[in-house]
Design a protein around this motif. Structure first.
Motif, PDB file in Angstrom:
ATOM      1  N   ASP A 147       0.872  -1.172   0.000  1.00 19.48           N
ATOM      2  CA  ASP A 147       0.000   0.000   0.000  1.00 19.48           C
ATOM      3  C   ASP A 147       0.911   1.225   0.000  1.00 19.48           C
ATOM      4  N   HIS A 187      -1.824  -1.604  -3.765  1.00 21.28           N
ATOM      5  CA  HIS A 187      -2.859  -0.622  -3.442  1.00 21.28           C
ATOM      6  C   HIS A 187      -2.242   0.738  -3.768  1.00 21.28           C
ATOM      7  N   ASN A 244      -2.360   4.475  -3.996  1.00 18.42           N
ATOM      8  CA  ASN A 244      -3.072   5.664  -3.539  1.00 18.42           C
ATOM      9  C   ASN A 244      -2.061   6.675  -3.026  1.00 18.42           C
ATOM     10  N   HIS A 250      -6.124   8.344   0.660  1.00 18.71           N
ATOM     11  CA  HIS A 250      -6.425   7.556  -0.539  1.00 18.71           C
ATOM     12  C   HIS A 250      -6.740   8.459  -1.733  1.00 18.71           C
ATOM     13  N   GLU A 303      -6.607   2.324  -5.343  1.00 18.01           N
ATOM     14  CA  GLU A 303      -7.429   2.214  -4.137  1.00 18.01           C
ATOM     15  C   GLU A 303      -7.915   3.621  -3.755  1.00 18.01           C
TER      16      GLU A 303
END
Length: 309
Positions: A203, A229, A231, A245, A274
């Motif tokens: 992420d 992910h 973002n 995000h 995301e």
């Protein structure tokens, strides 16, 4: 080997978890469909956490079958999914088995035609004043994840371990770094579990909040990185909510560097957005325009780094 010759399976996918904070499932699906997405990161977690949710009902398999028919009818493929994060580590470190809903989630993932399921490591929301406590956190997680291996094998699903940040605000000055934020922690967890049923999810936003360079995390993860992910945010900005995000380019992450890193490690998975941000409160047409722009941004970043989509 020519650039892109092994990358023909790359797709640009998106999560709908953020949209579901402000709208019903059908509207969220309609939004991303209109924006041109046909590959989804499906948030099973949204439908498994609250009491009375579909995954906690007696008819949960029927719910999943109906969902699969809906997604098929709209032309969607679920390329990755997200498990719940219902459990935390008890203060006394007493052993707890994974809740039954986790096994249901793994089966649901396979029923949706998906073989990649993202997990957060259960966290310890108490003071962590020494390395010995961190070691106990690691041991607890290794045991917990190993209990999921038989179910993951049964349904041919890979558990993708996602990095986190101190969103519980439990870290205190002088404490060791919060667990499962760094590449080292995630690689140690993966090595401790020691099973081909697990890999890593990065992420980018979580890494930025925790003070790490997501591009370097990509390089650290190397061949273990299977899921993204993607973002954006502005990093550590307490007491403001950091995990914004935002769409790529909306914060301060160095996106060309991230995609260069992905190319260097021969990343084979999807480029998965995301998004959350303000999308749920915007009119349908504006949401669609923003998501289309985000998809094109990712395509251009990937192309500039040497990928072929």
């Amino acid at each position: 080997m020519e650039n892109g010759s092994v990358f023909l399976n790359h797709e640009i996918s998106t999560s709908i978890a953020g949209l579901l904070r402000g709208m019903e499932l059908q509207e969220a699906l309609d939004t991303v469909h209109a924006a041109g997405f046909r590959h989804l990161d499906f948030p099973i977690s949204v439908f498994s956490r609250p009491e009375g949710s579909p995954l906690k009902s007696d008819g949960w398999r029927d719910w999943v079958r109906n969902l699969k028919r809906k997604l098929d009818d709209m032309g969607f493929t679920v390329t990755q999914a997200h498990a719940s994060w219902e459990q935390a580590i008890p203060e006394d470190f007493s052993p707890h088995a994974p809740y039954p809903v986790y096994c249901r989630t793994i089966e649901a993932c396979r029923m949706l035609g998906c073989g990649k399921l993202v997990f957060h490591a259960p966290l310890y929301f108490f003071p962590t004043h020494d390395k010995a406590t961190q070691n106990r956190i690691g041991q607890w997680n290794v045991r917990w994840f190993r209990e999921l291996i038989p179910t993951l094998r049964e349904y041919s699903v890979t558990g993708e371990l996602e990095n986190t940040f101190d969103y519980g605000r439990v870290w205190q000055p002088g404490d060791p770094p919060f667990t499962y934020c760094s590449s080292q922690d995630m690689l140690e967890l993966l090595a401790g579990i020691d099973s081909d049923c697990f890999a890593l999810c990065l992420d980018t936003g979580h890494g930025n909040i925790a003070g790490f360079d997501p591009a370097e995390m990509v390089r650290d993860y190397g061949k273990h990185l299977q899921v993204l992910h993607l973002n954006d945010n502005f990093g550590f900005i307490r007491p403001v909510y950091e995990d914004l995000h935002l769409l790529p380019g909306g914060g301060n992450l160095d996106w060309p560097s991230i995609f260069t890193g992905l190319r260097e490690v021969d990343y084979r998975g999807n480029f998965n957005l995301e998004p959350v941000g303000a999308l749920p409160r915007l009119p349908f047409s504006v949401r669609v325009v923003q998501l289309k722009a985000a998809k094109e941004t990712v395509r251009l970043l990937a192309r500039d780094a040497g990928f072929s989509l």
